[in-house]
Scaffold this motif. Structure first.
Motif, PDB file in Angstrom:
ATOM      1  N   ASP A 206       0.844  -1.214   0.000  1.00  0.00           N
ATOM      2  CA  ASP A 206       0.000   0.000   0.000  1.00  0.00           C
ATOM      3  C   ASP A 206       0.871   1.253   0.000  1.00  0.00           C
ATOM      4  O   ASP A 206       0.615   2.203  -0.742  1.00  0.00           O
ATOM      5  N   LEU A 207       1.896   1.216   0.846  1.00  0.00           N
ATOM      6  CA  LEU A 207       2.792   2.381   0.933  1.00  0.00           C
ATOM      7  C   LEU A 207       3.467   2.632  -0.423  1.00  0.00           C
ATOM      8  O   LEU A 207       3.522   3.769  -0.902  1.00  0.00           O
ATOM      9  N   LEU A 208       3.946   1.557  -1.057  1.00  0.00           N
ATOM     10  CA  LEU A 208       4.683   1.741  -2.324  1.00  0.00           C
ATOM     11  C   LEU A 208       3.770   2.244  -3.435  1.00  0.00           C
ATOM     12  O   LEU A 208       4.177   3.077  -4.255  1.00  0.00           O
ATOM     13  N   HIS A 209       2.513   1.747  -3.452  1.00  0.00           N
ATOM     14  CA  HIS A 209       1.561   2.263  -4.453  1.00  0.00           C
ATOM     15  C   HIS A 209       1.369   3.780  -4.252  1.00  0.00           C
ATOM     16  O   HIS A 209       1.392   4.562  -5.205  1.00  0.00           O
ATOM     17  N   ARG A 210       1.190   4.164  -2.999  1.00  0.00           N
ATOM     18  CA  ARG A 210       0.937   5.583  -2.697  1.00  0.00           C
ATOM     19  C   ARG A 210       2.165   6.429  -3.054  1.00  0.00           C
ATOM     20  O   ARG A 210       2.047   7.460  -3.720  1.00  0.00           O
ATOM     21  N   LYS A 211       3.347   5.964  -2.655  1.00  0.00           N
ATOM     22  CA  LYS A 211       4.549   6.756  -2.914  1.00  0.00           C
ATOM     23  C   LYS A 211       4.884   6.799  -4.417  1.00  0.00           C
ATOM     24  O   LYS A 211       5.419   7.784  -4.909  1.00  0.00           O
ATOM     25  N   ALA A 212       4.564   5.703  -5.132  1.00  0.00           N
ATOM     26  CA  ALA A 212       4.818   5.692  -6.584  1.00  0.00           C
ATOM     27  C   ALA A 212       3.967   6.775  -7.255  1.00  0.00           C
ATOM     28  O   ALA A 212       4.436   7.480  -8.159  1.00  0.00           O
TER      29      ALA A 212
END
Ligand code: PLP
Length: 411
Positions: A206-212
């Motif tokens: 979830d974090l990586l999707h948001r940061k991407a």
């Protein structure tokens, strides 16, 4: 005679890595040298991750039958650069069956172990002319520094979530910048033996999707998995691409098949990852530019025949329990490993190098200080040795702790 006007020319990067030896290999070489001097029975070498159980029987059978039955020119000849087609098909079939995926033979590049798979993946994901960063969690396999820096990128190290060495989402979030290309995960972990659970991987996804979305570029997980099958107490290693598609798995048969010297593994790109085909092509190009094409042909064929073979975990599990129970009983604080074959121990007094030196010089106990794992204050013990060695080392570990504390005036 050397011309004084002509300065010698070598790469500073290569010179530095050639001269600064790895702490693990340094101890390993020391152990071999000391064994020649005082006899191997007196040396207790817990430094390196060389598997101590023989390869599963199918492996040797496959070597013999291939050597006996195949045309030697084909068997020892070049294969396709990414690996023989039938070999790649056998590997992806096994993965698809085991993890319910849909990889095809174009998703995989067969390599010389995880080392090559990781290096070509870092190179493939690094954008020419830009700053490129890969984040990993401490403690980390020390060679990541060379694999990443060798591609001109930077390794950014984030502290783990203590006390259980989990994924620190806060640390990763703070470390992500527009230059972040990937997060390196290693589960089961060398050196803690920790397996990341599905829930923490989902939170990371979830974090990586948001940061991407924030940085406007995908962030890939580079999942380094040499210990995927080495798990205990009925645990399994979650297959990260099923949680996060932008994952490149870097696998090695070194540990599961007890053949690290044969150098075989692969890089595997999820077919639905962002720019999947470009990444596969960039991995092929990186392998070509680094001279890593065509992993050893005979060993590729062994993997084809043995793709579904699993290691025998019973010996490692017995070693793990014997070591953990023995060391905790005499006063060491150890992280109980869930997988791999390493144990992470709090360094008595906090100075890992001092304790490692003391144990080596006074008791011939070779244990790796955690400084090069970028997580100071711990020691790594590799318990992939014989059970007898573990048992006979226990009185030495006990005496070593007591005398170290006495001499250093530690309570
Ligand atoms: N990654 C980790 C975490 C390791 O422990 C190792 C080897 O010990 C490697 C990568 C390199 O593996 P290989 O021997 O397959 O190159």
């Amino acid at each position: 005679m050397t011309d004084q006007n002509v300065k010698p020319l070598v790469s500073d990067f290569s010179l530095a890595y050639g001269r600064q030896r790895s702490a693990i290999r340094e101890l390993f070489e020391y152990g071999k040298q000391r064994a020649r001097e005082v006899g191997s029975a007196s040396i207790f070498d817990f430094s390196i991750g060389n598997p101590s159980v023989p390869p599963p029987p199918q492996i040797n059978e496959a070597f013999f039958s291939l050597l006996k039955e195949c045309d030697p020119l084909t068997l020892h000849g070049y294969t396709s650069a990414p690996g023989d087609l039938e070999v790649r098909k056998a590997i992806v079939d096994q993965i698809n069956r085991e993890y319910g995926c849909e990889y095809d033979e174009k998703s995989i590049y067969v390599t010389c172990g995880a080392a090559a798979a990781l290096s070509i993946t870092f190179r493939a994901l690094s954008i020419t002319g830009e700053r490129n960063e890969f984040i990993t969690l401490a403690p980390h396999f020390p060679e990541y520094v060379c694999y990443v820096e060798g591609q001109g990128a930077k390794l950014v190290v984030v502290l783990p979530k203590l006390p259980d060495f989990g994924i620190s989402l806060e640390g990763i979030e703070t470390a992500i910048t527009p230059a972040t290309r990937g997060i390196i995960l290693n589960s089961p972990n060398n050196p803690t033996g920790r397996i990341y659970k599905t829930e923490e991987l989902e939170a990371l996804a979830d974090l990586l999707h948001r940061k991407a979305r924030d940085i406007g570029r995908p962030i890939y997980i580079v999942s380094d998995e040499p210990y995927r099958e080495l798990v205990y107490e009925g645990l399994t290693t979650p297959f990260i691409p099923n949680i996060y598609k932008n994952t490149i798995v870097c696998y090695s048969y070194s540990k599961a098949f007890s053949m690290p010297g044969e150098r075989i593994g692969y890089a595997l790109v999820h077919p639905e990852a962002d720019a999947a085909r470009d990444i596969c092509d960039a991995i092929a190009g990186s392998a070509r530019s680094l001279g890593y094409v065509c992993a050893p042909s005979l060993v590729q064929q062994v993997v084809r025949l043995c793709a579904t073979v699993k290691p025998d975990l019973a010996s490692y599990d017995l070693n793990r329990r014997t070591m953990y129970e023995g060391l905790t009983a005499v006063g060491y604080n150890c992280v109980k490993p869930e997988g791999a074959f390493y144990m992470f121990i709090e360094a008595p007094g906090g100075d890992a190098q001092a304790f490692s030196d003391y144990a080596r010089l006074n008791y011939n106990l070779l244990i790796v200080p955690s400084d090069s794992f970028e997580c100071p204050g711990y020691l790594r013990v590799s318990y992939c040795v014989s059970l007898e060695r573990i048992k006979s080392s226990m009185p030495l570990f006990d005496m070593c702790l007591k005398s170290f504390k006495r001499e250093m005036k530690i309570k």
